[in-house]
Write an enzyme that holds these catalytic residues in place. Structure first.
Site, mmCIF file in Angstrom:
data_model
loop_
_atom_site.group_PDB
_atom_site.id
_atom_site.type_symbol
_atom_site.label_atom_id
_atom_site.label_comp_id
_atom_site.label_asym_id
_atom_site.label_seq_id
_atom_site.Cartn_x
_atom_site.Cartn_y
_atom_site.Cartn_z
ATOM 1 C CB CYS A 69 -84.072 -8.714 -72.813
ATOM 2 S SG CYS A 69 -83.128 -7.236 -72.237
ATOM 3 C CG HIS A 104 -71.070 -3.340 -68.999
ATOM 4 N ND1 HIS A 104 -71.885 -4.172 -68.323
ATOM 5 C CD2 HIS A 104 -71.187 -3.400 -70.490
ATOM 6 C CE1 HIS A 104 -72.841 -3.541 -69.338
ATOM 7 N NE2 HIS A 104 -72.943 -3.475 -70.809
ATOM 8 C CD GLU A 115 -73.934 -7.531 -65.792
ATOM 9 O OE1 GLU A 115 -75.295 -6.915 -67.003
ATOM 10 O OE2 GLU A 115 -74.381 -8.786 -65.256
ATOM 11 C CB CYS A 168 -79.897 -12.859 -68.458
ATOM 12 S SG CYS A 168 -80.112 -11.939 -70.467
HETATM 13 FE FE1 SF4 Z 1 -81.851 -7.344 -70.097
HETATM 14 FE FE2 SF4 Z 1 -80.553 -10.067 -69.165
HETATM 15 FE FE3 SF4 Z 1 -80.319 -7.242 -69.308
HETATM 16 FE FE4 SF4 Z 1 -81.770 -8.437 -67.716
HETATM 17 S S1 SF4 Z 1 -79.917 -8.926 -67.791
HETATM 18 S S2 SF4 Z 1 -81.712 -6.663 -68.658
HETATM 19 S S3 SF4 Z 1 -82.657 -9.596 -69.328
HETATM 20 S S4 SF4 Z 1 -80.320 -8.534 -70.730
#
Ligand code: SF4
Length: 310
Positions: free
Chosen positions: A13, A125, A127, A195
């Site tokens: 991506c 995770h 994130e 996303c």
């Molecule tokens: Fe890729 Fe989506 Fe993660 Fe951004 S949020 S790094 S576009 S998978």
């Protein structure tokens, strides 16, 4: 003979391409070593390749010498990590995906409205840890519909939800509905925080899984979006395997199989997909076709200090 249908879109991506190129540009501009906190993206091959070229991956900032160039991964970091880097005098280049940063901003906006936040995501995770640490409010992590029933909040009328970017669209819809049923005044972005790349890859696999006998997903075990792709194949009743690369292929999987769908998570390079095709050729003769699908043209800007590096 096996017919292999390549999913479209698949693989890298825009956020992953940008993060990898940030490390590559930093290596060219400043020379090795470049320190990277956490795996830059969740793919073993990508990390190993950058390691060979002079990137050093660390879990914590205290492993980085003072003054050394430091890159934050695409998953984002908590505020305390940014502050600790500043205290250690680390020059930071931030490779947080702009779509993750957008979720951080959204969480901060809800926090400014004095709302408690429900974050839909996977515990542990990178994130999720970054997002919790970027939002100056009480954040409740919810992973399943069942979790919603046990939530304890201060004021049910002052609630907002946000989501991780790489979740299953279908599962997340169910969790959001459970949140709305229990807290009718909750506000949030619906599934728009998931996303574009995650949504496109999931839709492609959903379409593909209906037409093939077996699904292969190229991606690492710790890649959230890759795991979701495999689960979609499984939910649609097709044998579905998440594989790092061609070495994981087992000839027994393909007995009686005529069509194979092949996709890759957002952090898996296309070279690995081509390697899997070579691996399949060692098992049987194959014919390769490509799915009709969405063409993506998303590109993100580079941090200012690397914008002009070739
Ligand atoms: Fe890729 Fe989506 Fe993660 Fe951004 S949020 S790094 S576009 S998978």
């Amino acid at each position: 003979m096996i017919t292999v249908v390549l999913a479209q879109p698949r693989g890298f991506c825009a956020g992953v391409e940008r993060a990898i190129e940030i490390v590559e540009r930093a290596l060219r501009k400043y020379g090795p070593p470049i320190y990277v906190r956490h795996e830059i993206v969740h793919n073993r091959h990508v990390v190993e390749d950058l390691r060979k070229r002079g990137a050093i991956f660390v879990d914590e900032l205290d492993e980085i010498p003072r003054g050394a160039i430091t890159v934050f991964s695409a998953h984002g970091v908590a505020k305390r990590v940014e502050e600790a880097a500043a205290e250690r005098g680390l020059p930071v280049i931030n490779a947080t995906c702009p779509l993750v940063a957008k979720v951080h901003n959204e969480g901060r906006r809800y926090a400014a409205q004095n709302r408690e936040i429900v974050l839909v995501g996977h515990a542990g995770h990178a994130e999720v840890e970054g997002t919790i640490g970027q939002v100056p409010a009480k954040v409740h992590l919810v992973q399943t519909v069942e979790d919603v029933a046990t939530l304890e909040v201060a004021d049910p009328d002052k609630l907002a939800y946000i989501t991780q970017t790489t979740l299953s669209v279908d599962d997340t819809r169910g969790i959001i509905q459970a949140l709305k049923d229990r807290f009718p005044n909750i506000v949030g972005p619906d599934v728009r925080d998931i996303c574009y790349a995650t949504q496109n890859r999931q839709q492609a696999v959903r379409d593909l899984a209906h037409t093939v006998d077996l699904l292969l997903v190229v991606g690492s075990r710790n890649s959230s979006n890759s795991n979701r792709l495999r689960e979609i194949g499984q939910e649609l009743g097709k044998p579905s395997y998440l594989i790092d690369d061609a070495h994981a292929l087992e000839a027994a999987w393909f007995e009686g199989i005529r069509t194979v769908g092949l996709t890759a998570g957002a952090s898996a390079p296309e070279t690995l997909v081509q390697g899997v095709l070579d691996g399949l050729r060692r098992i049987d003769t194959i014919e390769v076709t490509a799915q009709d699908g969405v063409a993506e043209d998303v590109r993100f800007r580079f941090p200012a200090e690397l914008a002009d590096v070739e």
